[in-house]
Design a protein around this motif. Structure first.
Motif, mmCIF file in Angstrom:
data_model
loop_
_atom_site.group_PDB
_atom_site.id
_atom_site.type_symbol
_atom_site.label_atom_id
_atom_site.label_comp_id
_atom_site.label_asym_id
_atom_site.label_seq_id
_atom_site.Cartn_x
_atom_site.Cartn_y
_atom_site.Cartn_z
ATOM 1 N N PRO A 304 0.816 -1.224 0.000
ATOM 2 C CA PRO A 304 0.000 0.000 0.000
ATOM 3 C C PRO A 304 0.843 1.265 0.000
ATOM 4 C CG PRO A 304 0.048 -0.965 2.199
ATOM 5 C CD PRO A 304 0.731 -1.942 1.283
ATOM 6 N N ASP A 305 0.466 2.214 -0.829
ATOM 7 C CA ASP A 305 1.126 3.510 -0.823
ATOM 8 C C ASP A 305 0.434 4.424 0.189
ATOM 9 O OD1 ASP A 305 -1.246 4.297 -2.084
ATOM 10 O OD2 ASP A 305 -0.338 4.401 -4.078
ATOM 11 N N GLY A 306 0.861 5.680 0.256
ATOM 12 C CA GLY A 306 0.298 6.610 1.220
ATOM 13 C C GLY A 306 -1.163 6.917 0.963
ATOM 14 N N LEU A 307 -1.578 6.906 -0.304
ATOM 15 C CA LEU A 307 -2.972 7.183 -0.637
ATOM 16 C C LEU A 307 -3.877 6.077 -0.119
ATOM 17 C CD1 LEU A 307 -3.337 9.850 -2.095
ATOM 18 C CD2 LEU A 307 -1.190 8.813 -2.810
ATOM 19 N N ALA A 308 -3.405 4.827 -0.193
ATOM 20 C CA ALA A 308 -4.173 3.698 0.337
ATOM 21 C C ALA A 308 -4.313 3.822 1.853
ATOM 22 C CB ALA A 308 -3.494 2.388 -0.031
ATOM 23 N N ALA A 309 -3.212 4.191 2.509
ATOM 24 C CA ALA A 309 -3.243 4.338 3.968
ATOM 25 C C ALA A 309 -4.196 5.456 4.381
ATOM 26 C CB ALA A 309 -1.833 4.613 4.493
ATOM 27 N N LEU A 310 -4.196 6.553 3.643
ATOM 28 C CA LEU A 310 -5.090 7.670 3.960
ATOM 29 C C LEU A 310 -6.554 7.328 3.667
ATOM 30 C CD1 LEU A 310 -2.942 10.653 2.686
ATOM 31 C CD2 LEU A 310 -3.698 10.288 5.043
ATOM 32 N N GLY A 311 -6.794 6.564 2.606
ATOM 33 C CA GLY A 311 -8.152 6.112 2.328
ATOM 34 C C GLY A 311 -8.672 5.247 3.466
ATOM 35 N N TYR A 312 -7.823 4.363 3.951
ATOM 36 C CA TYR A 312 -8.172 3.489 5.086
ATOM 37 C C TYR A 312 -8.470 4.327 6.330
ATOM 38 C CZ TYR A 312 -7.528 -0.253 8.569
ATOM 39 O OH TYR A 312 -7.703 -1.149 9.609
ATOM 40 N N ASP A 313 -7.600 5.273 6.622
ATOM 41 C CA ASP A 313 -7.799 6.121 7.807
ATOM 42 C C ASP A 313 -9.042 6.996 7.676
ATOM 43 O OD1 ASP A 313 -5.665 5.132 9.201
ATOM 44 O OD2 ASP A 313 -4.351 6.855 8.902
ATOM 45 N N ALA A 314 -9.292 7.523 6.479
ATOM 46 C CA ALA A 314 -10.465 8.379 6.279
ATOM 47 C C ALA A 314 -11.755 7.609 6.552
ATOM 48 C CB ALA A 314 -10.469 8.943 4.857
ATOM 49 N N MET A 315 -11.831 6.380 6.051
ATOM 50 C CA MET A 315 -13.022 5.557 6.281
ATOM 51 C C MET A 315 -13.173 5.233 7.761
ATOM 52 S SD MET A 315 -15.650 4.030 4.782
ATOM 53 C CE MET A 315 -16.731 4.166 6.204
ATOM 54 N N GLN A 316 -12.072 4.908 8.423
ATOM 55 C CA GLN A 316 -12.128 4.554 9.844
ATOM 56 C C GLN A 316 -12.491 5.763 10.709
ATOM 57 O OE1 GLN A 316 -12.240 1.619 10.849
ATOM 58 N NE2 GLN A 316 -10.734 0.244 9.948
ATOM 59 N N VAL A 317 -11.948 6.927 10.388
ATOM 60 C CA VAL A 317 -12.289 8.142 11.137
ATOM 61 C C VAL A 317 -13.760 8.494 10.935
ATOM 62 C CG1 VAL A 317 -11.949 10.658 11.204
ATOM 63 C CG2 VAL A 317 -9.972 9.122 11.267
ATOM 64 N N LEU A 333 -23.279 14.810 12.213
ATOM 65 C CA LEU A 333 -22.141 14.001 11.794
ATOM 66 C C LEU A 333 -20.910 14.865 11.554
ATOM 67 C CD1 LEU A 333 -20.917 11.313 11.113
ATOM 68 C CD2 LEU A 333 -21.990 11.417 8.835
ATOM 69 N N ALA A 334 -21.090 16.032 10.941
ATOM 70 C CA ALA A 334 -19.965 16.949 10.720
ATOM 71 C C ALA A 334 -19.358 17.383 12.050
ATOM 72 C CB ALA A 334 -20.431 18.169 9.921
ATOM 73 N N ALA A 335 -20.207 17.608 13.048
ATOM 74 C CA ALA A 335 -19.718 18.017 14.373
ATOM 75 C C ALA A 335 -18.895 16.908 15.005
ATOM 76 C CB ALA A 335 -20.893 18.384 15.274
ATOM 77 N N ALA A 336 -19.341 15.660 14.855
ATOM 78 C CA ALA A 336 -18.602 14.529 15.422
ATOM 79 C C ALA A 336 -17.244 14.361 14.741
ATOM 80 C CB ALA A 336 -19.424 13.255 15.300
ATOM 81 N N ILE A 337 -17.213 14.544 13.424
ATOM 82 C CA ILE A 337 -15.941 14.461 12.694
ATOM 83 C C ILE A 337 -14.971 15.522 13.212
ATOM 84 C CG2 ILE A 337 -14.832 14.743 10.439
ATOM 85 C CD1 ILE A 337 -17.508 13.702 9.208
ATOM 86 N N ALA A 338 -15.484 16.737 13.386
ATOM 87 C CA ALA A 338 -14.645 17.859 13.845
ATOM 88 C C ALA A 338 -14.120 17.661 15.254
ATOM 89 C CB ALA A 338 -15.441 19.159 13.763
ATOM 90 N N GLN A 339 -14.756 16.788 16.022
ATOM 91 C CA GLN A 339 -14.336 16.537 17.405
ATOM 92 C C GLN A 339 -13.327 15.394 17.513
ATOM 93 O OE1 GLN A 339 -18.158 15.895 19.215
ATOM 94 N NE2 GLN A 339 -18.721 18.063 19.108
ATOM 95 N N THR A 340 -12.904 14.835 16.378
ATOM 96 C CA THR A 340 -11.924 13.747 16.381
ATOM 97 C C THR A 340 -10.627 14.212 17.046
ATOM 98 O OG1 THR A 340 -12.844 12.780 14.370
ATOM 99 C CG2 THR A 340 -10.567 12.181 14.931
#
Length: 385
Positions: A304-317, A333-340
């Motif tokens: 996996p390259d960095g884009l794959a890792a970021l795609g994985y993290d984006a989905m998990q976040v 949902l936007a508020a919950a994302i911003a509170q990560t």
């Protein structure tokens, strides 16, 4: 008394029936959209991101999804074009009725897609768009990657402190928000650290001939050349630079837009020894990185390259935010994302700041050949924010 009991039983049966109906209704998939360059000259960006997202999706659904409801990801191809990005996101939010959108990689395309998400009140998480304007003035848009001011600082700091060089040239794509932003930030930080920019040349993405710009750069005797663009152009710049007699002792440097398995295939020996900033390196230490690389290789048969890792993290976040949100309504949902805060991702601990950008470290990698002779990125250093 018997009448009361009969009534109570009737109410209980009715409640049970309603709960059963609600449960049946809640078993439907929760739709998430993804827009990406699945085809076009930067196709590996979209393909890698989508595969990372789908690896995370597989794990999420295997664990039961959200309260028993599976997550479904709908991906549309942008072909690397801003117009297509806007059309894809409009379709996702108006026709497919997604609760959130993931994308894009290219900042110019995220600017187009983000405008649509803001208009319709649907949260968007960009895995890897680094231009600051992507989230500015858009309360519905967040990202899980660092931004160009930090990335420009990272490369400048690496050149000055790790490579001990003080003369650099810049060759950037004047038609690309990502490239221009990185160029500006690198110049600002490099000169602030005591370095000198000896040449500042421009090209337009897709150009095939860089000889005039490179000849001027060569005449200025730089010790390094910063090429903030995408892997297709970076590989061609490297080939032409070496043909013009610019020694491999003068490394090229870039940002995360270089990150593709195609970089080594395009640039070959000419790109070997050059460096770029990235979100992670597959050979860096850490249990999360090792586990991710092993799972990804098993699923897709490649590193996996960095884009794959970021795609994985984006989905998990996004999924973590869905679990914490009051509801899946856009604003909640936007508020919950911003509170990560402090989310432990493959690409590092992710905290979304007040600007809805991610505060996190970056790594520097160098293009090297492994034992099998394959050319790819190798971990060199971590730069903290």
């Amino acid at each position: 008394m018997k009448g009361w009991m009969r009534a109570a039983c009737a109410v209980s049966f009715l409640a049970a029936g309603l709960a059963s109906v609600a449960h049946a209704q809640d078993s439907s998939p929760i739709k998430v959209g993804h827009y990406a360059s699945m085809t076009g000259k930067e196709a590996t960006f979209g393909q890698s991101t989508d595969q990372g997202i789908r690896l995370a999706l597989k794990e999420i659904n295997a664990a039961g999804g959200l309260n028993g409801r599976p997550i479904e990801v709908i991906t549309y191809d942008t072909k690397g074009e801003s117009k297509e990005a806007g059309t894809a996101v409009t379709r996702l939010v108006t026709s497919d009725k997604v609760v959130a959108v993931l994308g894009e990689v290219a900042s110019s395309l995220s600017l187009a897609g983000g405008a649509v998400c803001q208009q319709y009140g649907v949260p968007m998480v960009s895995p890897s768009s680094t231009n600051p304007r992507v989230t500015q003035g858009r309360s519905m848009v967040s990202r899980v990657c660092f931004i160009d001011p930090f990335q420009g600082f990272v490369v400048a700091k690496f050149v000055r402190e790790n490579l001990k060089l003080d003369r650099a040239a810049v060759l950037y794509d004047q038609g690309q928000a990502y490239s221009k932003g990185l160029r500006d930030e690198f110049k600002k930080h490099f000169t602030a650290m005591g370095g000198t920019i000896v040449a500042d040349e421009a090209f337009t993405g897709g150009d095939q001939d860089f000889s005039a710009q490179l000849a001027n750069i060569r005449s200025k005797s730089p010790q390094a050349i910063f090429v903030p663009g995408y892997y297709t152009d970076a590989g061609n710049v490297a080939l032409q630079a070496r043909r013009l007699g610019i020694s491999k002792d003068i490394p090229l440097l870039g940002g995360d837009g270089w990150d593709s398995e195609q970089l080594g295939k395009i640039g070959g020996d000419a790109i070997e020894g050059s460096y770029y900033s990235n979100h992670y390196a597959p050979d860096q230490e850490g249990a999360l990185v090792r586990a991710f690389v092993e799972k990804y290789k098993a699923e897709f048969g490649q590193t996996p390259d960095g884009l794959a890792a970021l795609g994985y993290d984006a989905m998990q976040v996004l999924f973590d935010s869905m679990k914490r949100a009051k509801s899946l309504d856009g604003k909640d949902l936007a508020a919950a994302i911003a509170q990560t805060a402090g989310y432990k991702g493959v690409t590092g601990a992710i905290t979304i700041d007040k600007n809805r950008d991610a505060s996190k470290p970056a790594v520097m990698v160098q293009m090297r050949r492994n034992e099998a002779g394959d050319l790819g990125p190798a971990y060199v250093a971590t730069i903290e924010p």
